[in-house]
Design an enzyme around this catalytic site. Sequence first.
Site, PDB file in Angstrom:
ATOM      1  N   LYS A   1       0.839  -1.216   0.000  1.00 47.70           N
ATOM      2  CA  LYS A   1       0.000   0.000   0.000  1.00 47.70           C
ATOM      3  C   LYS A   1       0.870   1.262   0.000  1.00 47.70           C
ATOM      4  O   LYS A   1       0.598   2.225  -0.717  1.00 47.70           O
ATOM      5  CB  LYS A   1      -0.900   0.021   1.247  1.00 47.70           C
TER       6      LYS A   1
ATOM      7  N   GLY B   1      52.588 -34.985  48.956  1.00 48.15           N
ATOM      8  CA  GLY B   1      52.964 -36.146  49.780  1.00 48.15           C
ATOM      9  C   GLY B   1      52.741 -35.972  51.266  1.00 48.15           C
ATOM     10  O   GLY B   1      53.173 -36.802  52.061  1.00 48.15           O
ATOM     11  N   VAL B   2      52.060 -34.868  51.689  1.00 50.47           N
ATOM     12  CA  VAL B   2      51.850 -34.669  53.135  1.00 50.47           C
ATOM     13  C   VAL B   2      50.439 -35.074  53.550  1.00 50.47           C
ATOM     14  O   VAL B   2      50.042 -34.873  54.695  1.00 50.47           O
ATOM     15  CB  VAL B   2      52.120 -33.198  53.560  1.00 50.47           C
ATOM     16  N   GLY B   3      49.687 -35.632  52.620  1.00 46.59           N
ATOM     17  CA  GLY B   3      48.398 -36.201  52.997  1.00 46.59           C
ATOM     18  C   GLY B   3      47.215 -35.255  53.004  1.00 46.59           C
ATOM     19  O   GLY B   3      46.210 -35.521  53.664  1.00 46.59           O
ATOM     20  N   LYS B   4      47.293 -34.140  52.251  1.00 44.76           N
ATOM     21  CA  LYS B   4      46.126 -33.233  52.166  1.00 44.76           C
ATOM     22  C   LYS B   4      44.904 -33.976  51.636  1.00 44.76           C
ATOM     23  O   LYS B   4      43.802 -33.869  52.166  1.00 44.76           O
ATOM     24  CB  LYS B   4      46.404 -32.061  51.196  1.00 44.76           C
ATOM     25  N   THR B   5      45.136 -34.757  50.559  1.00 39.16           N
ATOM     26  CA  THR B   5      44.031 -35.463  49.901  1.00 39.16           C
ATOM     27  C   THR B   5      43.346 -36.430  50.855  1.00 39.16           C
ATOM     28  O   THR B   5      42.123 -36.510  50.919  1.00 39.16           O
ATOM     29  CB  THR B   5      44.588 -36.253  48.695  1.00 39.16           C
TER      30      THR B   5
END
Length: 731
Positions: free
Chosen positions: A115, A360-364
């Site tokens: 349009k 080797g200090v055992g954190k895990t």
Amino acid sequence: MGNHFIATAPAQTPDREVLAGLVERVTFHNVENGFCVLRVKARGHRDLVTVIGHAATISAGEWLTASGEWVNDRVHGQQFRARFLRTSAPTTAEGIERYLASGMIRGIGPVYAKKLIRAFGETVFDVIEAKPERLREVPGIGAVRAGRIVNAWAEQKVVREIMVFLHSHGVSTARAVRIFKTYGADAVQVMSENPYRLARDIRGIGFRTADAIAEKLGIARDAMIRVRAGIGHALATAMDDGHCGLPAGELVSLAETLLEVPAPLIGTALDLELAEGTVIADQVAGTDCVFLAGLYRAEQGIAERLRIVASGATPWPSIDADKAIGWVESHLGMNLATSQSEAVRLALTAKLLVITGGPGVGKTTIVRAILRILAAKSVRILLAAPTGRAAKRLAETTGGEAKTIHRLLEVDPASGSFRRGVDHPLECDLLVIDETSMVDVPLMHALTRAIPDEAALLVVGDVDQLPSVGPGQVLADLIGSGAVPVVRLTEIFRQASASRIITVAHSVNRGEIPDLGRADPESDFHFVAADEPETAVERIVELVKTRIPHRFGLDPIRDIQVLCPMARGGVGARSLNITLQAALNGAAEPRVERFGWTYAPGDKVMQIENDYDREVYNGDIGFIARVDAEAGEVGVGFDGREVVYGLGELDGLVPAYAATIHKSQGSEYPAVVIPVLTQHYVMLQRNLLYTGITRGRRLVVLVGSRRAVAIAVRNVSGRRRWSKLREWLSG
């Protein structure tokens, strides 16, 4: 109308072509980042052409000018990849009708488009702009619809003018879209008045880019606006060295060097920045310092949040520690040492606890015991680590699900912000963070904001390793503040003491020069003498290519990592990468060269910045699976999934046959080879050597001179990091 929108056409360069034509169809358009796929009736092409690029808004019927290159996509065939896209309003009746019919203007579809064209022909835009009241001559267009048409047209015009302005100042379209998304209709005004705001407000635009735009806009080098922005830039540069702030005198001389303007000018600019609050002055240990406001508040925020977390009772009822330890020992089939039992006891009663110690200090073991006891009491536990690899290791060692901190906090790829925070905290009773030495101030701030007040926090890490790559020294400050309970583990356990990697790492950490004599062939730690860089490079190549693979059965590319004290220099990560790539994967085809590196199938690569969209993070290592130069992409395997990079995006990836020790934080490798030469003098520090040695799981080989190892072991100073967290915590 229309054509005055086109600025100078994009320049045709040898590797770039220019394409012009009518946009027939917009196949895809992402409003967030502007990425679009277009079908274009281009000059000089019989068939429709596919164009991909970025545009803030784009519509069928517009006239397009683009510069870029042709690529051959495996799936979609021939495409034109546009670096710059410019659109202008259509000028032909056909183009105008298509433009209006495309739905660009609310309330106009194909019917009204016809349009309008019937009523006004090619002058329709002039009517909209100059005589909008005439729109009502068209049957069905009333006041509301006419108003919508006028507003929408004005908006399109603004967007187009902004894009032309940005392009004419050398800003790529993708960045231009970001700028437009940030400032909207004010973009031109913001950039003209102060282009340095871009560096502050928009991710991915730094001071250098803003400075280049400013220069094009004719802003003088000594303009106050530039010098003020330069102060933030100087502090951001200090952040790259790990500082949260800088002594005022150091800041002025650094800014002087970076900006090449006189010191008095910087002093004036600094006063203005302080008055406005973009930077904050405070003291650290009696020294007057200046901080970026965000970092200053982040350190303050960490201390506030940790104080709240540390107070109050644990979220679990009290536990009989003796019983619990006996129970967990039988469940894990092991006996805890006295130091480990003490740590577990403390963790069962403290809301905030730090556990630190070397390998080797055992954190895990301690973390596993704590988690096992608390899980049995139905405590909701979340595990997180700063990198994907550290999270994976945490999951393997604890048997729980671990996430990266970014994933845990639900990072939003578009903004880099986090969905988890004060209003939407994490759902847990205990949060465990591992490898905390790598966590910087901004990340720790985000994390502490997301911890529920009533939850407990267990912080695990090795404080003797290098501090985070980002600003601050969160773990060291936590421990040094004296305000937080700390378990410091030093005892090496029997099974670990058989490993020379671990015993050597600990002796380095204690400041003792390790035994560098000839080791037992079965040993996991060796020293290979090489006093000169040339000899060292030859030995390293021989070790990686033949000696280690033969002796230990390891893959030279996948299993062996060369870690360097620094990136530059003859035995730096850069030049070693080139040498090792040639020696280990030199014949691989096809190859592409980008950003000064070569990439070929089989190459080991490292991601060097966080990419939230692709979910690959700084320091992640992958292997190139395929190089498709025609499609312009490289497929890289990260942990079993393929991630695709366009050739223009390879600046986020570098070869990783050799990497810096800094980049290796939080990772472990089967075998590590570390050059240590006196040429690395500036970087030789105890924590650097210690971090490097502790990256190796099965084998560590130092290559270099005894003197250089001694220098590193004795140099405990490290560079002081300017941060205020320790004072906030103890205060």
